[in-house]
Enzyme design. Structure first.
Site, short mmCIF file in Angstrom:
data_model
loop_
_atom_site.label_atom_id
_atom_site.label_comp_id
_atom_site.label_asym_id
_atom_site.label_seq_id
_atom_site.Cartn_x
_atom_site.Cartn_y
_atom_site.Cartn_z
N PRO A 219 0.69 -1.27 -0.07
CA PRO A 219 -0.01 0.04 -0.04
C PRO A 219 0.90 1.36 -0.12
O PRO A 219 1.58 1.48 1.12
CB PRO A 219 -0.80 -0.16 1.11
CG PRO A 219 0.12 -0.99 2.22
CD PRO A 219 0.87 -1.79 1.31
N ASP B 186 6.00 2.23 1.97
CA ASP B 186 4.89 0.88 2.32
C ASP B 186 4.40 1.16 3.52
O ASP B 186 4.92 1.24 4.49
CB ASP B 186 5.72 -0.41 2.08
CG ASP B 186 4.84 -1.65 2.38
OD1 ASP B 186 3.72 -1.37 2.76
OD2 ASP B 186 5.44 -2.64 2.01
N HIS B 187 2.98 1.41 3.62
CA HIS B 187 2.38 1.72 4.63
C HIS B 187 2.27 0.56 5.79
O HIS B 187 1.79 0.75 6.99
CB HIS B 187 1.02 2.43 4.67
CG HIS B 187 0.40 3.42 5.44
ND1 HIS B 187 0.98 3.50 6.80
CD2 HIS B 187 -0.15 4.55 5.13
CE1 HIS B 187 0.49 4.76 7.05
NE2 HIS B 187 -0.45 5.20 6.46
N ARG B 188 2.37 -0.59 5.17
CA ARG B 188 2.40 -1.76 6.30
C ARG B 188 3.74 -1.52 7.07
O ARG B 188 3.85 -2.08 8.33
CB ARG B 188 2.82 -2.98 5.50
CG ARG B 188 1.58 -3.38 4.54
CD ARG B 188 1.64 -4.60 3.62
NE ARG B 188 3.09 -4.24 2.86
CZ ARG B 188 3.40 -5.41 2.15
NH1 ARG B 188 2.98 -6.70 2.25
NH2 ARG B 188 4.44 -5.33 1.45
#
Length: 491
Positions: free
Chosen positions: A289, A461-463
């Site tokens: 994401p 990467d929003h994770r």
């Protein structure tokens, strides 16, 4: 007589296929151990394929331009009795009639016999596991497959016996100049083909007269190509019509204008770097994401620093300063330098920075990386970035340099772009895009002044990275670029 088949070995990094760029041998040629027999192109690099055996070429099983799967046979050798057994090193061949798929593992298991690997002169990369290429002083004479090729070979080897070419087969006028073989590399040939350059008319400035990329580019700028002349004539014709009051309909008829001389439609097979890049970008875009944050900053002091360093004899660049700032920012915000390991259900945080630098090349976008960039000084980064970029554009980047990156930089500013939303390299948590440096009115010491301004774009990467962490990293990098002296309070 012993017959051995040589299958395309695994070139490393999990690659499953390669394209045959060029054969350096022909059926009937006698080759020595480790003599380069072909150039093969993977999704990551062009490598020179050395012969695993000493013997005679009895068959070539793939044409130049063909994509071959790992384990598929590509060459058949004829060996004289036990000579084949004594002259083997890293033998990946199998007896005639055996399964080619079994050949590749053999290459890996026996490759240690060949000793260490070193780059061969005037080659791109030596295939790992087969030892250094043996230079024989001259390339083997190819047996032409067609009458046209025979004339090309005869033109290059004037000392050859007249009987080698049948005069009645074809007249010299049936061969175009571009069919004559020239000393250059496959990527340069591809560039010449794209630009419509006749390589036989281009003087080579490289070692031993090798035609370089710059030679082709200079030839294109000088208008030495036939297609370029045609386009120039078309433009001149169009300008003449305009001077005479050409109607709008004649200007848009398709016979003139900026697209004159180009085909109505052109199809190019999707393979090599373009294919790998597309697959990687799709995987990244639909797996991680993405979030992108932007920061516009006054980089006047960085520009002044680079100018002072250059005045002192350094080759420093804004890119190198940003690379150094990124490494410092990563040390303060380690989540930006991590990887999401779905299989192990773990987040891997790296204690080193393998810094990827996006490079536009004739083969497409490549992102080689500098190992342990965080341990380099600014001068070392400057030199390493320059060398890496030149190698990538010359197709000399190795598979190892194109793997294992932890975070990347892309310089869209070199194309005059201010900002963008870069896509992550698969397996990396962040990528920083640097925009163009522009003179803009900016608030400075309570007044409005003309300053050097740049926009940084950070995709992550929003994770792995929260918005706050991404913002802290971006402001750290921005603070260093706004005032390089700020570094003293960060390290």
């Amino acid at each position: 007589m012993v017959v051995k088949e040589f299958a395309l070995p695994d070139l490393g990094e999990g690659l499953t296929e390669s394209e045959i760029v060029e054969w350096h041998v022909a059926v009937g040629d006698t080759v020595t151990l480790n003599q380069p027999i072909a150039e093969v192109e993977t999704a990551k690099a062009i490598v020179s394929l050395p012969s695993p055996l000493a013997g005679k070429i009895s068959a070539l099983h793939a044409e130049p331009g063909a994509t071959v799967m790992v384990g598929s046979r590509i060459v058949t050798f004829e060996l004289e009795g036990a000579a084949g057994e004594s002259g083997r090193a890293g033998d990946s061949g199998a007896a005639a009639g055996s399964e080619p798929e079994k050949a590749a593992p053999a290459a890996q298991s026996e490759s240690s016999e060949a000793g260490s690997v070193s780059a061969a002169p005037e080659r791109n990369s030596v295939l790992v596991g087969y030892g250094p290429a043996v230079e024989t002083g001259k390339r083997p004479t190819r047996k032409p497959r067609t009458a046209q090729a025979a004339v090309a070979v005869a033109a290059e080897t004037p000392d050859a016996a007249p009987a080698e070419v049948a005069p009645a087969a074809v007249t010299p006028t049936s061969v175009t100049p571009t069919e004559a073989r020239t000393k250059t590399t496959p990527p340069v040939r591809k560039l010449a083909q794209d630009l419509g350059i006749d390589l036989t008319r281009v003087p080579g400035t490289g070692p031993d007269g090798v035609i370089t990329r710059d030679d082709v580019t200079n030839a294109a700028n000088a208008g030495t190509s036939t297609s370029g002349s045609a386009r120039a004539a078309a433009v001149a014709s169009n300008d003449s019509k305009s001077d005479q009051g050409a109607t709008p309909s004649s200007a848009s008829s398709g016979a003139s204008g900026t697209m004159a001389g180009r085909p109505r439609e052109q199809r190019t097979p999707i393979k090599s770097v373009r294919k790998a890049t597309a697959a990687a970008m799709v995987t990244s875009a639909f797996t991680a994401p993405h979030v992108t944050e932007f920061l516009t900053i006054d980089v006047t002091r960085t520009i002044e620093l680079v100018a002072r360093l250059k005045a002192g004899g350094s080759a420093a660049s804004v890119l190198a300063v940003i690379a150094k700032a990124l490494c410092i920012g990563v040390g303060r915000n380690p989540s930006l330098n991590s990887r999401w390991d779905a299989e192990a259900n773990e987040i891997v945080e790296f204690g080193y920075v393998n810094l990827g630098i996006a490079v536009a090349t004739p083969r497409g976008l490549m992102v080689p990386n500098l190992k342990d960039a965080d341990a380099m000084t600014l001068a070392e980064l400057t030199e390493a970035i320059g060398t890496m970029a030149r190698d990538a554009r010359a197709s000399k980047a190795t598979p190892a340099s194109l793997s294992g990156g932890t975070i990347s930089i892309t310089n869209v500013g070199v194309f005059g772009i201010d900002a963008g939303t870069p896509i992550l390299n698969p397996g990396e948590a962040a990528i920083l895009a640097m925009g163009a440096v522009r003179k803009l009115p900016w608030e400075y010491q309570g007044e409005v002044a003309l300053r050097d301004v740049m926009t940084l774009s950070l995709s992550f990467d929003h994770r792995l990275v929260d918005g706050e962490q991404g913002a802290r990293f971006l402001t750290d990098v921005g603070a260093i670029l706004s005032d390089p002296g700020t570094v003293l309070s960060m390290v």
